[in-house]
Design a protein around this motif. Structure first.
Motif, short mmCIF file in Angstrom:
data_model
loop_
_atom_site.label_atom_id
_atom_site.label_comp_id
_atom_site.label_asym_id
_atom_site.label_seq_id
_atom_site.Cartn_x
_atom_site.Cartn_y
_atom_site.Cartn_z
N GLU A 1 -12.51 8.10 6.00
CA GLU A 1 -13.60 7.62 5.15
C GLU A 1 -13.05 6.94 3.90
O GLU A 1 -12.16 7.46 3.23
N GLY A 2 -13.57 5.76 3.62
CA GLY A 2 -13.22 5.08 2.38
C GLY A 2 -12.08 4.07 2.51
O GLY A 2 -11.76 3.38 1.55
N TYR A 3 -11.46 3.98 3.69
CA TYR A 3 -10.31 3.07 3.84
C TYR A 3 -10.56 1.91 4.80
O TYR A 3 -9.68 1.08 5.02
N GLY A 4 -11.78 1.85 5.38
CA GLY A 4 -12.10 0.81 6.37
C GLY A 4 -11.91 -0.60 5.84
O GLY A 4 -11.57 -1.52 6.58
N GLU A 5 -12.13 -0.79 4.55
CA GLU A 5 -12.04 -2.14 3.98
C GLU A 5 -10.67 -2.42 3.36
O GLU A 5 -10.39 -3.52 2.90
N SER A 6 -9.80 -1.41 3.30
CA SER A 6 -8.48 -1.62 2.70
C SER A 6 -7.54 -2.28 3.69
O SER A 6 -7.69 -2.11 4.90
N THR A 7 -6.56 -3.02 3.18
CA THR A 7 -5.55 -3.60 4.08
C THR A 7 -4.49 -2.53 4.37
O THR A 7 -4.30 -1.59 3.57
N PRO A 8 -3.77 -2.68 5.50
CA PRO A 8 -2.68 -1.73 5.78
C PRO A 8 -1.68 -1.68 4.63
O PRO A 8 -1.14 -0.61 4.31
N MET A 9 -1.43 -2.81 3.98
CA MET A 9 -0.49 -2.82 2.84
C MET A 9 -1.01 -1.94 1.70
O MET A 9 -0.27 -1.13 1.14
N GLU A 10 -2.30 -2.08 1.37
CA GLU A 10 -2.86 -1.26 0.29
C GLU A 10 -2.78 0.23 0.64
O GLU A 10 -2.46 1.06 -0.21
N ILE A 11 -3.04 0.53 1.90
CA ILE A 11 -3.01 1.94 2.33
C ILE A 11 -1.57 2.46 2.27
O ILE A 11 -1.32 3.56 1.77
N ALA A 12 -0.63 1.65 2.75
CA ALA A 12 0.78 2.07 2.72
C ALA A 12 1.22 2.34 1.28
O ALA A 12 1.86 3.34 0.99
N ARG A 13 0.83 1.46 0.37
CA ARG A 13 1.23 1.65 -1.03
C ARG A 13 0.65 2.92 -1.61
O ARG A 13 1.33 3.63 -2.36
N GLN B 1 10.36 -2.20 -2.03
CA GLN B 1 9.66 -1.82 -3.26
C GLN B 1 8.21 -2.27 -3.26
O GLN B 1 7.34 -1.58 -3.79
N LYS B 2 7.94 -3.40 -2.64
CA LYS B 2 6.56 -3.89 -2.56
C LYS B 2 5.69 -2.87 -1.80
O LYS B 2 4.55 -2.62 -2.16
N ILE B 3 6.26 -2.27 -0.76
CA ILE B 3 5.51 -1.32 0.05
C ILE B 3 5.56 0.09 -0.57
O ILE B 3 4.54 0.76 -0.70
N ALA B 4 6.76 0.52 -0.95
CA ALA B 4 6.95 1.93 -1.31
C ALA B 4 6.90 2.18 -2.82
O ALA B 4 6.67 3.31 -3.25
N GLY B 5 7.13 1.15 -3.62
CA GLY B 5 7.08 1.32 -5.07
C GLY B 5 8.10 2.31 -5.62
O GLY B 5 7.94 2.77 -6.74
N LEU B 6 9.13 2.64 -4.84
CA LEU B 6 10.13 3.61 -5.32
C LEU B 6 11.26 2.87 -6.02
O LEU B 6 11.50 1.68 -5.79
N GLU B 7 11.97 3.60 -6.86
CA GLU B 7 12.91 3.00 -7.80
C GLU B 7 14.24 2.58 -7.15
O GLU B 7 14.64 1.43 -7.23
N HIS B 8 14.93 3.54 -6.55
CA HIS B 8 16.27 3.27 -6.02
C HIS B 8 16.19 3.11 -4.51
O HIS B 8 15.70 4.01 -3.81
N ILE B 9 16.69 1.99 -4.00
CA ILE B 9 16.61 1.71 -2.57
C ILE B 9 18.04 1.61 -2.03
O ILE B 9 18.79 0.70 -2.39
#
Ligand SMILES: *Cc1c(COP(=O)(O)O)cnc(C)c1O
Length: 462
Positions: free
Chosen positions: A231-243, A87-95
């Motif tokens: 473009e625009g994602y160079g400073e984001s973490t992989p976690m932020e991008i995955a979310r 849920q931390k990564i995917a934010g989806l309800e039912h796992i």
């Protein structure tokens, strides 16, 4: 001083010996295996690049976590740790945990699809396609045009063709119960999908009221490519991008044997309450109670740690760099590969390397056999053996004849990669002498796993 050498960002705590064999032993092993690399004994393989699925090395944190596995049948602590990580990564309800990716696919296909439905995807993986077809539905591949051209460079060759998707959604309003995007696009070359493409596909799906699901097996590698290339994602973490990637989806299927950094496991994740209830019933019928889904408590612990470790920047940098290093060496020596190199694998274009072998003599299959014969390397064909058989049983050549060298995670080192380069140079020098194969025995579905073959001439290399 910034040093250029990319080193493995780990040191080794346990080692597993690998065994050298002679060319003669390998020739015998091929005969006994019916010239099918899936039927070899693994101990007869020196470097095993058959798949990156479930073949990775776990970290000391994962092994330590396994000791904390809670093996309770229901409500185990390990399930909640696993659920929290997803849920931390995917934010989806039912796992819903499953024993691997295809179980998630099967459950979803069973609960969502009916005869005559159409399921678009950038490119369906083989088990995804098989599960959709088993439900009587059509698995429709919609890669962008560049995705079908091995030599065209494109930063996001895994993208789905948005115009094609819109057309299908418009022309078949009641026949498309779900749209899939596979990240990264495995069958299409391990190529990433851009955030812009996922976002646009999501908007289209929303407009037509169809849920978008991610086949998320390599979500971390896809996030890394977005960080490096979009473009625009160079400073984001992989976690932020995955979310953000997952925020555009209403559900996901996942084989945790890939970017879960585990040897077994998977999940189905979704937001729709009604569909989730149906899927849970199906899960209980075939996999297990919803808080373990066919996995041991310790597997769930390994996954809870592995899913987060897969998003570590040092790991992702090393992972993607060592694959592209091999790709660059192959390009330098004139070996045609799918470009640019994908995240988990290098795909050699056997149709171009072996133009003298016609599709019905399976050039990619033959090349994979020769890589084993000459160097003890096991790869996998993604060509007319894997995809050439149609649902009605007729045979049609696949779009591409590829040999995939897939890299297990955190398993091989730079010197293994240098050895691969040397073997490839040797095989390249033999290319005019390589001959094709014919099928002698074949099952009806997923035939690449168990069909038997023989060389069309006296031997594979004349
Ligand atoms: C591996 C894989 C699957 C199936 O997962 P399994 O764990 O092998 O059942 C589905 N889709 C993609 C893209 C994959 O790479």
């Amino acid at each position: 001083m910034e040093f250029k050498t990319i080193i493995e960002p780990f040191r080794i705590k346990a080692v597993e010996p690998i065994r050298q064999t002679t060319r003669q032993e390998r020739r015998q092993a091929l005969r006994e295996a019916g010239h099918n690399l899936f039927l070899l004994r693994a101990e007869d393989v020196l470097i095993d690049l058959l798949t990156d699925s479930g073949t990775g090395a776990m970290s000391s944190h994962q092994w330590a976590g396994m000791m904390k596995g809670d093996e309770s049948y229901a409500g185990a602590r390990s399930f909640f740790r696993f659920e929290e990580a997803v849920q931390k990564i995917a934010g989806l309800e039912h796992i819903l945990p499953t024993h691997q990716g295809r179980a998630a696919e099967r459950i979803l296909a069973r609960c969502l699809l009916k005869e005559g439905d159409i399921v678009p995807n950038n490119t369906h993986f083989d088990t995804t396609r098989a599960n959709i077809e088993a439900a009587g539905a059509t698995a429709l591949d919609l890669p962008i045009a560049e995705g079908r051209q091995p030599r065209t460079e494109h930063p996001f060759k895994g993208n789905i063709d948005l115009a094609g998707l819109e057309r299908v959604l418009r022309e078949h309003p009641d026949q498309v119960p779900v749209v899939f995007i596979t990240i990264t696009n495995n069958s299409g070359g391990g190529q990433p999908v851009s955030m812009a493409n996922i976002r646009a596909a999501s908007e289209l799906c929303q407009k037509f009221g169809v849920p978008l699901f991610l086949d998320a097996c390599r979500f971390a590698e896809n996030a890394w490519f977005i960080k490096m290339r979009e473009e625009g994602y160079g400073e984001s973490t992989p976690m932020e991008i995955a979310r953000e990637m997952f925020s555009y989806a209403q559900g996901a299927t996942m084989s945790a044997k890939k970017d879960g950094l585990s040897n077994i496991g998977g999940f189905l994740a979704l937001n729709d309450d009604t569909l989730a209830r149906r899927c849970k019933d199906e899960l209980i019928l075939t996999e297990g109670f919803p808080t373990y889904g066919g996995l041991a408590g310790y597997d769930l612990e390994a996954l809870a740690v592995g899913l987060i470790e897969a998003l570590d920047e040092d790991y992702l940098r090393y992972r993607v760099r060592s694959v592209s290093y091999l790709g660059e060496r192959l390009i330098d020596m004139g070996v045609p590969i799918m470009r640019p190199p994908g995240g988990h694998a290098i795909y050699i274009d056997a149709a171009e390397l072996l133009p003298h072998i016609p599709a019905h003599q399976y050039p990619a299959w033959a090349l994979s056999l020769v890589l084993y014969l000459e160097g003890g390397i096991r790869s996998v064909e993604i060509g007319s053996v894997m995809f050439g058989i149609q649902p009605d049983g007729t045979e049609k050549p696949a779009d591409m004849e590829l040999v995939r060298l897939a890299f297990p995670r955190r398993v091989y080192t730079q010197s293994h990669v240098d050895y691969l380069v040397e073997v490839m140079a040797h095989v390249h020098s033999l290319r005019d002498r390589i001959r094709g194969v014919r099928i002698t025995e074949s099952p009806k579905v997923l035939r690449h796993f168990s069909a038997r073959f023989e060389p069309v001439e006296d031997s594979l290399v004349l």
